[in-house]
Write a protein that holds these residues in place. Sequence first.
Motif, PDB file in Angstrom:
ATOM      1  N   GLY A 161     -10.558 -19.374  10.685  1.00 40.55           N
ATOM      2  CA  GLY A 161     -11.325 -20.323  11.479  1.00 40.55           C
ATOM      3  C   GLY A 161     -11.129 -20.119  12.968  1.00 40.55           C
ATOM      4  N   ALA A 162     -11.974 -20.741  13.741  1.00 40.36           N
ATOM      5  CA  ALA A 162     -11.877 -20.664  15.198  1.00 40.36           C
ATOM      6  C   ALA A 162     -10.518 -21.205  15.639  1.00 40.36           C
ATOM      7  N   GLY A 163      -9.924 -20.528  16.608  1.00 40.94           N
ATOM      8  CA  GLY A 163      -8.631 -20.956  17.116  1.00 40.94           C
ATOM      9  C   GLY A 163      -7.450 -20.403  16.351  1.00 40.94           C
ATOM     10  N   THR A 164      -7.726 -19.664  15.269  1.00 37.84           N
ATOM     11  CA  THR A 164      -6.615 -19.111  14.480  1.00 37.84           C
ATOM     12  C   THR A 164      -6.697 -17.592  14.418  1.00 37.84           C
ATOM     13  N   ARG A 165      -7.498 -17.007  15.264  1.00 34.91           N
ATOM     14  CA  ARG A 165      -7.692 -15.566  15.177  1.00 34.91           C
ATOM     15  C   ARG A 165      -6.574 -14.760  15.847  1.00 34.91           C
ATOM     16  N   THR A 166      -5.762 -15.414  16.653  1.00 38.74           N
ATOM     17  CA  THR A 166      -4.666 -14.698  17.275  1.00 38.74           C
ATOM     18  C   THR A 166      -3.456 -14.726  16.357  1.00 38.74           C
ATOM     19  N   ILE A 167      -3.070 -13.559  15.840  1.00 45.30           N
ATOM     20  CA  ILE A 167      -1.927 -13.458  14.952  1.00 45.30           C
ATOM     21  C   ILE A 167      -0.727 -13.050  15.787  1.00 45.30           C
ATOM     22  N   PRO A 168       0.329 -13.875  15.821  1.00 50.27           N
ATOM     23  CA  PRO A 168       1.496 -13.483  16.612  1.00 50.27           C
ATOM     24  C   PRO A 168       2.107 -12.203  16.089  1.00 50.27           C
ATOM     25  N   SER A 169       2.173 -11.198  16.908  1.00 47.44           N
ATOM     26  CA  SER A 169       2.698  -9.906  16.461  1.00 47.44           C
ATOM     27  C   SER A 169       3.145  -9.097  17.661  1.00 47.44           C
ATOM     28  N   ASP A 170       4.268  -8.423  17.487  1.00 46.63           N
ATOM     29  CA  ASP A 170       4.759  -7.519  18.511  1.00 46.63           C
ATOM     30  C   ASP A 170       4.575  -6.100  18.024  1.00 46.63           C
ATOM     31  N   ALA A 171       4.397  -5.162  18.959  1.00 43.77           N
ATOM     32  CA  ALA A 171       4.329  -3.762  18.575  1.00 43.77           C
ATOM     33  C   ALA A 171       5.668  -3.376  17.954  1.00 43.77           C
ATOM     34  N   ALA A 172       5.628  -2.879  16.733  1.00 47.98           N
ATOM     35  CA  ALA A 172       6.865  -2.579  16.020  1.00 47.98           C
ATOM     36  C   ALA A 172       6.858  -1.131  15.598  1.00 47.98           C
ATOM     37  N   SER A 173       7.755  -0.360  16.184  1.00 44.58           N
ATOM     38  CA  SER A 173       7.782   1.062  15.865  1.00 44.58           C
ATOM     39  C   SER A 173       8.560   1.358  14.594  1.00 44.58           C
ATOM     40  N   ASP A 174       9.507   0.484  14.246  1.00 44.38           N
ATOM     41  CA  ASP A 174      10.359   0.738  13.089  1.00 44.38           C
ATOM     42  C   ASP A 174      10.023  -0.142  11.897  1.00 44.38           C
ATOM     43  N   LEU A 175       9.150  -1.114  12.077  1.00 43.73           N
ATOM     44  CA  LEU A 175       8.818  -2.082  11.031  1.00 43.73           C
ATOM     45  C   LEU A 175       7.334  -1.997  10.693  1.00 43.73           C
ATOM     46  N   LEU A 176       7.036  -1.855   9.420  1.00 39.50           N
ATOM     47  CA  LEU A 176       5.641  -1.749   8.977  1.00 39.50           C
ATOM     48  C   LEU A 176       5.431  -2.620   7.751  1.00 39.50           C
ATOM     49  N   LEU A 177       4.521  -3.585   7.852  1.00 44.43           N
ATOM     50  CA  LEU A 177       4.107  -4.351   6.683  1.00 44.43           C
ATOM     51  C   LEU A 177       3.044  -3.552   5.947  1.00 44.43           C
ATOM     52  N   LEU A 178       3.196  -3.435   4.645  1.00 50.90           N
ATOM     53  CA  LEU A 178       2.229  -2.654   3.876  1.00 50.90           C
ATOM     54  C   LEU A 178       1.029  -3.519   3.514  1.00 50.90           C
ATOM     55  N   VAL A 179       0.173  -3.716   4.509  1.00 50.46           N
ATOM     56  CA  VAL A 179      -1.053  -4.492   4.363  1.00 50.46           C
ATOM     57  C   VAL A 179      -2.024  -3.997   5.432  1.00 50.46           C
ATOM     58  N   PRO A 180      -3.328  -3.922   5.135  1.00 52.07           N
ATOM     59  CA  PRO A 180      -4.300  -3.488   6.147  1.00 52.07           C
ATOM     60  C   PRO A 180      -4.301  -4.393   7.370  1.00 52.07           C
ATOM     61  N   ALA A 181      -4.782  -3.875   8.475  1.00 54.95           N
ATOM     62  CA  ALA A 181      -4.775  -4.604   9.749  1.00 54.95           C
ATOM     63  C   ALA A 181      -5.532  -5.923   9.665  1.00 54.95           C
ATOM     64  N   ASP A 182      -6.619  -5.975   8.879  1.00 59.49           N
ATOM     65  CA  ASP A 182      -7.413  -7.197   8.748  1.00 59.49           C
ATOM     66  C   ASP A 182      -6.994  -8.051   7.567  1.00 59.49           C
ATOM     67  N   GLY A 183      -5.855  -7.731   6.958  1.00 61.00           N
ATOM     68  CA  GLY A 183      -5.356  -8.521   5.843  1.00 61.00           C
ATOM     69  C   GLY A 183      -5.731  -7.936   4.494  1.00 61.00           C
ATOM     70  N   GLY A 184      -5.146  -8.513   3.455  1.00 60.21           N
ATOM     71  CA  GLY A 184      -5.386  -8.028   2.097  1.00 60.21           C
ATOM     72  C   GLY A 184      -5.742  -9.148   1.145  1.00 60.21           C
ATOM     73  N   LEU A 185      -6.634  -8.837   0.218  1.00 64.39           N
ATOM     74  CA  LEU A 185      -7.037  -9.796  -0.812  1.00 64.39           C
ATOM     75  C   LEU A 185      -6.214  -9.586  -2.077  1.00 64.39           C
ATOM     76  N   THR A 186      -6.145 -10.646  -2.881  1.00 69.04           N
ATOM     77  CA  THR A 186      -5.452 -10.549  -4.160  1.00 69.04           C
ATOM     78  C   THR A 186      -5.968 -11.629  -5.098  1.00 69.04           C
ATOM     79  N   THR A 187      -5.842 -11.400  -6.385  1.00 61.81           N
ATOM     80  CA  THR A 187      -6.076 -12.452  -7.379  1.00 61.81           C
ATOM     81  C   THR A 187      -4.748 -12.930  -7.947  1.00 61.81           C
ATOM     82  N   LEU A 188      -3.649 -12.373  -7.466  1.00 67.04           N
ATOM     83  CA  LEU A 188      -2.326 -12.672  -7.997  1.00 67.04           C
ATOM     84  C   LEU A 188      -1.730 -13.910  -7.329  1.00 67.04           C
ATOM     85  N   ALA A 189      -1.107 -14.755  -8.132  1.00 63.95           N
ATOM     86  CA  ALA A 189      -0.419 -15.913  -7.580  1.00 63.95           C
ATOM     87  C   ALA A 189       0.861 -15.491  -6.872  1.00 63.95           C
TER      88      ALA A 189
END
Length: 216
Positions: free
Chosen positions: A55-83
């Motif tokens: 929604g509007a006002g929530t598009r800024t995701i707090p994040s720092d440039a991380a050279s040693d840390l990588l979350l395994l998820v696409p930049a725009d997020g990931g979908l799932t049907t899993l709980a």
Amino acid sequence: MSWNWVSIAVFVFVLAAGLFPSGFALASGDEKNAEKSSEIVFIPPEIGTPKDRMGAGTRTIPSDAASDLLLLVPADGGLTTLAFPPLIWRLTRGHRGNVIVKLNPIGTTATELHIMGPFPPGDYGLDLSRSSFMLDTDQVYLWQLELLDPNTDAVVERSSGLIERLPEEFRSDTPAAAGLWFDALSELVDIGLSGRVQATNPAVLEKFLNSAGVGP
């Protein structure tokens, strides 16, 4: 009936001819399956990414440039049907301090999990099925991971991603092709009780990550 070595040899040849073709077919089938499994390529979802529905006002995701840390998820997020989707991160050079994992629906207070270090280089994961945290459908979640300084506990690196759980009817036998990131990822990793992650097929996992632009 008497048998001689020639008869036995012919009999063995005929028996082999009857048995081995199916064996050869199975081996050929296994080879094709192995080849198919190495072609797991992620295709962005037709219904859009979690970032598309923020929604509007929530598009800024707090994040720092991380050279040693990588979350395994696409930049725009990931979908799932899993709980309980697998939350996987990679530490390329390890980390001597502690880690904080945060997860919450956008706009709400985050649930925090503190994990004690140190962490050698490698892949780590959080198996939500071992916790009381279950994702609700049609919610966009903010997933954050923070690395803390071993001396001061100050945040030295931070990375964030988005997760959205879809209703059961979106489940697919080919989740990567259907754009279901975490469903596909769950078939490629195994999270141990220690939190260390083992890839079921490292080469396939890396190809899958690269196909979505997840990586250095």
